[in-house]
Write a protein that holds these residues in place. Structure first.
Motif, short mmCIF file in Angstrom:
data_model
loop_
_atom_site.label_atom_id
_atom_site.label_comp_id
_atom_site.label_asym_id
_atom_site.label_seq_id
_atom_site.Cartn_x
_atom_site.Cartn_y
_atom_site.Cartn_z
N LEU A 81 0.83 -1.20 0.00
CA LEU A 81 0.00 0.00 0.00
C LEU A 81 0.87 1.26 0.00
CD1 LEU A 81 -2.81 1.33 0.23
CD2 LEU A 81 -2.61 1.12 2.72
N SER A 82 1.93 1.20 0.77
CA SER A 82 2.85 2.34 0.84
C SER A 82 3.46 2.60 -0.54
CB SER A 82 3.93 2.04 1.87
OG SER A 82 4.93 3.01 1.82
N ASN A 83 3.84 1.55 -1.24
CA ASN A 83 4.39 1.70 -2.60
C ASN A 83 3.35 2.30 -3.54
OD1 ASN A 83 6.84 0.64 -1.91
ND2 ASN A 83 6.32 -1.45 -2.52
N LEU A 84 2.12 1.80 -3.43
CA LEU A 84 1.07 2.26 -4.35
C LEU A 84 0.68 3.72 -4.08
CD1 LEU A 84 -1.17 -0.95 -4.35
CD2 LEU A 84 0.04 -0.02 -6.34
N LEU A 85 0.69 4.10 -2.81
CA LEU A 85 0.31 5.48 -2.46
C LEU A 85 1.51 6.43 -2.58
CD1 LEU A 85 -1.82 4.97 0.79
CD2 LEU A 85 -2.67 5.85 -1.39
N ASN A 86 2.69 5.81 -2.63
CA ASN A 86 3.92 6.58 -2.66
C ASN A 86 4.06 7.47 -1.42
OD1 ASN A 86 6.35 7.19 -3.76
ND2 ASN A 86 5.58 8.78 -5.15
N LYS A 87 3.71 6.91 -0.28
CA LYS A 87 3.90 7.62 0.99
C LYS A 87 3.93 6.58 2.12
CE LYS A 87 0.53 9.72 3.07
NZ LYS A 87 0.10 11.04 3.29
N PRO A 88 4.48 6.96 3.28
CA PRO A 88 4.58 5.97 4.37
C PRO A 88 3.21 5.52 4.86
CG PRO A 88 5.85 7.96 4.86
CD PRO A 88 5.03 8.26 3.65
N VAL A 89 3.13 4.25 5.22
CA VAL A 89 1.92 3.71 5.86
C VAL A 89 2.38 3.10 7.19
CG1 VAL A 89 0.17 1.89 5.74
CG2 VAL A 89 0.72 3.21 3.68
N THR A 90 1.82 3.60 8.29
CA THR A 90 2.18 3.06 9.60
C THR A 90 1.46 1.74 9.79
OG1 THR A 90 2.37 5.29 10.48
CG2 THR A 90 2.14 3.50 12.10
N PHE A 91 2.21 0.67 10.05
CA PHE A 91 1.57 -0.61 10.33
C PHE A 91 1.58 -0.85 11.83
CE2 PHE A 91 1.92 -5.25 11.00
CZ PHE A 91 0.62 -5.57 10.60
N VAL A 92 0.41 -1.14 12.39
CA VAL A 92 0.31 -1.43 13.83
C VAL A 92 0.03 -2.92 13.98
CG1 VAL A 92 -0.90 -0.90 15.97
CG2 VAL A 92 -0.63 0.87 14.23
N PRO A 93 0.98 -3.67 14.58
CA PRO A 93 0.87 -5.13 14.57
C PRO A 93 -0.11 -5.73 15.58
CG PRO A 93 2.90 -4.47 15.65
CD PRO A 93 2.25 -3.20 15.18
N VAL A 94 -0.95 -4.89 16.15
CA VAL A 94 -1.96 -5.38 17.10
C VAL A 94 -3.32 -4.82 16.70
CG1 VAL A 94 -0.36 -5.61 19.04
CG2 VAL A 94 -1.52 -3.42 18.65
N ILE A 104 -2.63 5.93 16.79
CA ILE A 104 -3.71 6.76 16.21
C ILE A 104 -3.59 8.19 16.71
CG2 ILE A 104 -6.22 7.13 16.21
CD1 ILE A 104 -6.54 4.05 16.15
N ASN A 105 -3.31 8.36 17.99
CA ASN A 105 -3.20 9.71 18.55
C ASN A 105 -2.00 10.48 18.00
OD1 ASN A 105 -5.52 9.57 20.04
ND2 ASN A 105 -4.51 8.60 21.79
N ASN A 106 -1.02 9.76 17.49
CA ASN A 106 0.17 10.42 16.92
C ASN A 106 0.00 10.78 15.45
OD1 ASN A 106 1.80 10.53 19.16
ND2 ASN A 106 2.52 8.42 18.91
N MET A 107 -1.14 10.47 14.87
CA MET A 107 -1.31 10.73 13.42
C MET A 107 -1.52 12.22 13.14
SD MET A 107 -3.88 7.62 12.33
CE MET A 107 -3.77 7.78 10.53
N ASN A 108 -1.04 12.63 11.98
CA ASN A 108 -1.33 13.98 11.46
C ASN A 108 -2.35 13.87 10.35
OD1 ASN A 108 0.61 15.45 13.06
ND2 ASN A 108 2.20 14.45 11.81
N ASN A 109 -2.92 15.01 9.98
CA ASN A 109 -3.86 15.02 8.86
C ASN A 109 -3.18 14.45 7.62
OD1 ASN A 109 -5.38 16.34 10.70
ND2 ASN A 109 -5.60 18.26 9.53
N GLY A 110 -3.88 13.58 6.89
CA GLY A 110 -3.33 13.02 5.66
C GLY A 110 -2.50 11.76 5.87
N ASP A 111 -2.30 11.36 7.13
CA ASP A 111 -1.53 10.13 7.39
C ASP A 111 -2.39 8.87 7.15
OD1 ASP A 111 0.68 11.54 8.07
OD2 ASP A 111 0.60 11.12 10.23
N VAL A 112 -1.67 7.76 6.91
CA VAL A 112 -2.36 6.47 6.70
C VAL A 112 -1.79 5.44 7.68
CG1 VAL A 112 -2.88 4.63 5.05
CG2 VAL A 112 -2.62 6.98 4.24
N LEU A 113 -2.70 4.72 8.32
CA LEU A 113 -2.31 3.68 9.29
C LEU A 113 -3.08 2.40 8.97
CD1 LEU A 113 -2.16 4.25 13.13
CD2 LEU A 113 -3.55 2.39 12.22
N LEU A 114 -2.39 1.28 9.01
CA LEU A 114 -3.08 -0.01 8.81
C LEU A 114 -3.00 -0.82 10.09
CD1 LEU A 114 -4.49 -2.13 6.94
CD2 LEU A 114 -2.19 -2.91 6.28
N VAL A 115 -4.17 -1.22 10.58
CA VAL A 115 -4.27 -2.04 11.79
C VAL A 115 -4.03 -3.50 11.41
CG1 VAL A 115 -5.85 -2.69 13.69
CG2 VAL A 115 -6.00 -0.39 12.67
#
Ligand code: ADP
Ligand code: X15
Length: 401
Positions: A81-94, A104-115
């Motif tokens: 997903l990070s490659n396709l979006l061409n931006k970092p994706v935070t992966f949370v392993p839980v 989640i609380n550390n995210m900025n506007n426009g960030d992407v996180l995958l649970v």
């Protein structure tokens, strides 16, 4: 009433929970066919371009015991997903707890996180507790509490009533919207079935009649013609008293097939001839026979006259829905029927041609005809459920406008 869509939601600065279907093939830690990830990109991009913080949930495979977990981590999907979006994706392993909440609380506007894979919740301390798959009310409530709004773009999962789709949505009344992929799938499959440009022809194939009885029943009232090929055709042969040799026949479904044929009149079109083989093997001896199939031979593909007949039925169609291959397409010597039907659909410039997931999608891709068709559904089970005219819980739970 119309459903709320992602465009109806406030997004700027919001924690946007998103259910996507990233249930993709993974081999040796690498994503294979990434079609489902690509299909979710328009909605993810819309959310982040409008200042949302995209918090993605998906299942991957089925988890019944602890040992299933390591091989079904979504980490490789985060990388793709990070490659396709061409931006970092935070992966949370839980899937719950402080690590997820802090991320989640550390995210900025426009960030992407995958649970992590939502089905990790199905096994706790070695017990198969099905918190996700059983739609545990506490789990849906907890996940909903992590965000401000919810976007469901997981059409492939819409036939499931799970915590990460139905659970979250029901805990966010008035704030659960459909993403672009969900809308597109509903539009194509919905229009085809309920508001088709006619003639409307359905093509059904694949192994078993038993999987598709609901679809045939529903489409008998809707379609102008139903072409039946693949393994399921031979139960209909048996119902008509045609000899089937060693072909796939579901004996306990012959009566149902008879009832369907009685009801259908000339609406159902069956193969005229078949490619028969002396064993279930690509290198088997083969021949083409019309009608009766002798013992010692099994039909593994439709024959040339059937292909011509099917093309004849399809040539004036304005809407075509296809689910299930015409033969054992995985074996090259029995792929021709599926290939020719797929190629012919690609030539129907004025028709809307829709392929409903599963093996049919694999077939049109493997055979290189996917690009010529109007819509390839990302859902197998979901599109079949839709074609049966049933309510999909994942869609029903989305808020009305
Ligand atoms: N004549 C046949 N005999 C045995 N198997 C068949 C035959 N035709 C098709 N199949 C098998 O049916 C399978 C696909 O069926 P199914 O799962 O019902 O399709 P879909 O996933 O598209 O709904 C394929 O693996 C294919 O090899
Ligand atoms: O891949 C899926 O099903 P599908 O192969 O029928 O499209 C969906 O992600 C649903 O997965 P599930 O059948 O394990 O609930």
């Amino acid at each position: 009433m119309a459903k709320l869509t992602v465009e109806d939601l406030p997004l700027e600065g919001k924690k946007v929970l998103m259910r996507v279907d990233f249930n993709v093939p993974i081999k040796d830690g690498v994503v294979g066919d990434d079609n489902r990830i690509v299909a979710a990109l328009p909605t993810i991009k819309y959310v982040i371009e409008h200042g949302g913080r995209a918090i993605l949930f998906s299942h991957l495979g089925r988890i019944k015991k602890e040992e299933d977990k390591p091989g079904l981590s979504l980490r490789p999907v985060a990388e793709r997903l990070s490659n396709l979006l061409n931006k970092p994706v935070t992966f949370v392993p839980v899937t719950e707890g402080k690590q997820l909440e802090d991320a989640i609380n550390n995210m900025n506007n426009g960030d992407v996180l995958l649970v992590q894979n939502t089905r990790y919740e199905d096994v706790k301390d070695g017990e198969y507790v099905k918190r996700e798959s059983g739609n545990d009310p506490e789990l849906g409530k907890y996940w909903a509490s992590l965000g401000d709004v919810f976007v469901n773009d997981a059409f492939g999962t819409a036939h499931r009533k799970h915590a990460s789709n139905v659970g979250i949505a029901t805990n966010m009344p008035g704030k659960a919207a459909a993403g672009y992929l969900m809308q597109k799938e509903i539009k194509f499959l919905g229009d085809a079935v309920d508001n088709p440009e006619r003639p409307f022809v359905a093509i059904l194939g694949g192994a078993k009649v038993s999987d598709k009885i609901g679809v045939i029943d529903h489409l008998l009232d809707k379609a102008d013609k139903i072409i039946i090929g693949g393994g399921m055709a031979y139960t209909f042969y048996a119902a008509k008293g045609i000899k089937t040799g060693d072909s796939l026949v579901e004996k306990d479904k012959i009566d149902v097939a008879k009832q369907i044929l009685d009801k259908a009149g000339d609406k159902i079109v069956l193969p005229i001839d078949n490619v028969v083989a002396d064993k279930f093997d690509n290198d088997a001896n083969t021949k083409v026979v019309e009608g009766d199939i002798d013992d010692g031979w099994m039909a593994l593909d439709i024959g040339p006259k059937s292909i011509k007949e099917f093309e004849n039925v399809l040539k004036d169609a304005k809407t075509v829905v296809w689910n299930g291959p015409m033969g054992v397409f995985e074996k090259p010597n029995f792929a021709k029927g599926t290939l020719e039907v797929g190629k012919f659909l690609g030539t129907l410039a004025d028709a809307t041609t829709i392929v409903g997931g599963g093996d049919s999608t694999a077939a049109v891709k493997q055979l290189g005809v996917a690009g010529k068709l109007t819509h390839i559904s990302t859902g197998g089970g979901a599109s079949l459920t839709y074609l049966e005219g049933k309510v999909l819980p994942g869609i029903a739970a989305i808020s009305e406008k």
